[in-house]
Design a protein around this motif. Structure first.
Motif, PDB file in Angstrom:
ATOM      1  N   PHE A 104      16.485 -87.264 -58.592  1.00  0.00           N
ATOM      2  CA  PHE A 104      15.628 -87.443 -59.360  1.00  0.00           C
ATOM      3  C   PHE A 104      14.534 -88.394 -59.697  1.00  0.00           C
ATOM      4  N   ALA A 120      13.044 -81.262 -65.127  1.00  0.00           N
ATOM      5  CA  ALA A 120      14.238 -82.098 -64.910  1.00  0.00           C
ATOM      6  C   ALA A 120      14.701 -82.703 -66.101  1.00  0.00           C
ATOM      7  N   GLY A 121      14.374 -82.252 -67.404  1.00  0.00           N
ATOM      8  CA  GLY A 121      14.692 -83.138 -68.334  1.00  0.00           C
ATOM      9  C   GLY A 121      14.015 -84.234 -68.568  1.00  0.00           C
ATOM     10  N   MET A 122      12.673 -84.371 -68.077  1.00  0.00           N
ATOM     11  CA  MET A 122      12.093 -85.523 -67.513  1.00  0.00           C
ATOM     12  C   MET A 122      11.225 -85.994 -68.886  1.00  0.00           C
ATOM     13  N   THR A 123      11.442 -87.062 -69.263  1.00  0.00           N
ATOM     14  CA  THR A 123      10.725 -87.855 -70.475  1.00  0.00           C
ATOM     15  C   THR A 123       9.447 -88.133 -70.256  1.00  0.00           C
ATOM     16  N   ARG A 128       4.902 -92.829 -66.072  1.00  0.00           N
ATOM     17  CA  ARG A 128       4.882 -91.461 -65.072  1.00  0.00           C
ATOM     18  C   ARG A 128       3.419 -90.848 -65.451  1.00  0.00           C
ATOM     19  N   GLN A 167      21.747 -93.503 -64.609  1.00  0.00           N
ATOM     20  CA  GLN A 167      21.083 -92.549 -63.597  1.00  0.00           C
ATOM     21  C   GLN A 167      19.992 -93.243 -63.058  1.00  0.00           C
ATOM     22  N   GLY A 169      16.432 -94.557 -62.013  1.00  0.00           N
ATOM     23  CA  GLY A 169      15.075 -94.274 -62.196  1.00  0.00           C
ATOM     24  C   GLY A 169      14.926 -93.309 -63.511  1.00  0.00           C
ATOM     25  N   THR A 170      16.012 -93.237 -64.298  1.00  0.00           N
ATOM     26  CA  THR A 170      15.765 -92.672 -65.740  1.00  0.00           C
ATOM     27  C   THR A 170      15.195 -93.476 -66.841  1.00  0.00           C
ATOM     28  N   THR A 171      14.939 -92.972 -67.816  1.00  0.00           N
ATOM     29  CA  THR A 171      14.530 -93.740 -69.345  1.00  0.00           C
ATOM     30  C   THR A 171      16.017 -94.523 -69.542  1.00  0.00           C
ATOM     31  N   ASP A 208      20.928 -89.105 -71.395  1.00  0.00           N
ATOM     32  CA  ASP A 208      20.402 -88.271 -72.441  1.00  0.00           C
ATOM     33  C   ASP A 208      21.447 -87.490 -73.288  1.00  0.00           C
ATOM     34  N   GLU A 236      12.835 -89.071 -77.547  1.00  0.00           N
ATOM     35  CA  GLU A 236      12.101 -88.826 -76.188  1.00  0.00           C
ATOM     36  C   GLU A 236      11.733 -87.270 -76.283  1.00  0.00           C
ATOM     37  N   TYR A 238      10.808 -84.084 -73.500  1.00  0.00           N
ATOM     38  CA  TYR A 238      10.570 -83.602 -72.257  1.00  0.00           C
ATOM     39  C   TYR A 238       9.447 -83.089 -72.051  1.00  0.00           C
TER      40      TYR A 238
HETATM   41  N1  GLN Z   1      15.024 -87.932 -69.569  1.00  0.00           N
HETATM   42  C1  GLN Z   1      15.379 -88.823 -68.574  1.00  0.00           C
HETATM   43  C2  GLN Z   1      14.343 -89.304 -67.778  1.00  0.00           C
HETATM   44  O1  GLN Z   1      13.543 -88.689 -68.008  1.00  0.00           O
HETATM   45  C3  GLN Z   1      16.757 -88.363 -67.892  1.00  0.00           C
HETATM   46  C4  GLN Z   1      16.360 -87.255 -67.036  1.00  0.00           C
HETATM   47  C5  GLN Z   1      17.274 -86.946 -65.858  1.00  0.00           C
HETATM   48  O2  GLN Z   1      18.242 -87.586 -65.633  1.00  0.00           O
HETATM   49  N2  GLN Z   1      17.075 -85.680 -65.325  1.00  0.00           N
HETATM   50  O3  GLN Z   1      14.424 -90.308 -67.322  1.00  0.00           O
END
Ligand code: GLN
Length: 276
Positions: A104, A120-123, A128, A167, A169-171, A208, A236, A238
């Motif tokens: 990620f 990637a469910g990225m906020t 960023r 995790q 590097g995540t929010t 998340d 948040e 995505y």
């Molecule tokens: N939404 C969180 C973020 O953007 C986690 C995303 C993820 O773990 N894939 O950091």
């Protein structure tokens, strides 16, 4: 006779012109053909001339350890809501989609080189956004807290002195880093944090909402999910991640998302992947 015909022809032409003018203005304020007609006809996206998609392939990175958005399916390939959504976006853009599974926290740095985009469910956040473009939001989220069933953690104050898995590097990771007196234990994958929580090596895991709910359901006897709203966590959104130097691609992806919402495909994928 000739002059009458000519006059009639001129009259007809004038009437038609007037009709065209009023017709045009009434349709743009009236039916569904709002902003999408006039503007985008001329700026219609052509993948064959796009800097990144001209090879006919939209190479998209993800981290397939974030169910139900992305995970490795039974056939060994990435699957999930995000994966299905980006394939539908690819259809709208007229290109094949190739999804690559990667870490990620490397996704943002390889957009435009190794990969053309990421889902990637990225906020969406400002940090960023300095490096990449985001599509319009396609899903709303919030951080949730996963704790052992007998945990008495209820508020942010209860985190003091505790070990919390996140995790990298995540929010969720950034959120815990900002808490005083809390140990942030970073993992490459959320599920590794969850396994350590089950094994008693952590007091909580912050990830998340939907992944937390999925993991809690996998360990119903051991874990419970707590709503991040009760901890005053922010909501948040995505976004699909795209190269910063390709605004036409971002616009085209935004239009695709909108079209997929309008034509019911988006809802069909929600029903398919979020069967609560
Ligand atoms: N939404 C969180 C973020 O953007 C986690 C995303 C993820 O773990 N894939 O950091």
């Amino acid at each position: 006779m000739k002059t009458l015909k000519k006059t009639l022809a001129l009259l007809l032409a004038a009437v038609l012109t007037a009709a065209a003018v009023t017709g045009c203005s009434s349709s743009s304020s009236g039916t569904d053909s709002s902003a999408s007609t006039a503007g985008s006809e001329s700026s219609e996206f052509d993948a064959s001339t796009d800097k990144y998609l001209k090879d006919g392939v939209f190479t998209v990175g993800t981290n397939a350890a974030f169910p139900p958005f992305e995970y490795i399916g039974d056939d060994g390939n990435p699957d999930g809501f995000d994966v299905a959504l980006i394939k539908e976006v690819g259809k709208k853009l007229g290109v094949d989609v190739e999804v690559q599974d990667m870490e990620f926290d490397t996704l943002v740095s390889v957009i435009g080189t190794k990969i053309d985009g990421a889902i990637a469910g990225m906020t969406i956040n400002d940090e960023r956004k300095e490096k990449v473009n985001f599509s319009d939001p396609y899903f709303d989220a919030i951080q949730f807290v996963l704790v052992p069933k007998d945990s008495d953690i209820k508020t942010t104050d209860d985190f003091t002195g505790k070990k919390i898995g996140t995790q990298k590097g995540t929010t969720g990771d950034y959120l815990v880093q900002d808490m005083d007196g809390v140990e942030d234990v970073q993992y490459d994958k959320g599920i590794q944090a969850v396994q350590d929580l089950v094994a008693g090596r952590l007091d909580a895991v912050i990830l998340d909402k939907n992944p937390v709910e999925t993991f809690a359901a996998q360990y119903p006897d051991d874990l419970k999910a707590l709503d991040g709203a009760d901890f005053n966590f922010d909501t948040e959104s995505y976004g699909i991640v795209l190269p910063k130097d390709d605004q036409p691609l971002t616009d085209a992806v935004n239009k695709a998302i909108k079209d997929l919402k309008d034509d019911g495909t988006y809802q069909k994928l929600i029903d398919q992947y979020f069967n609560n």
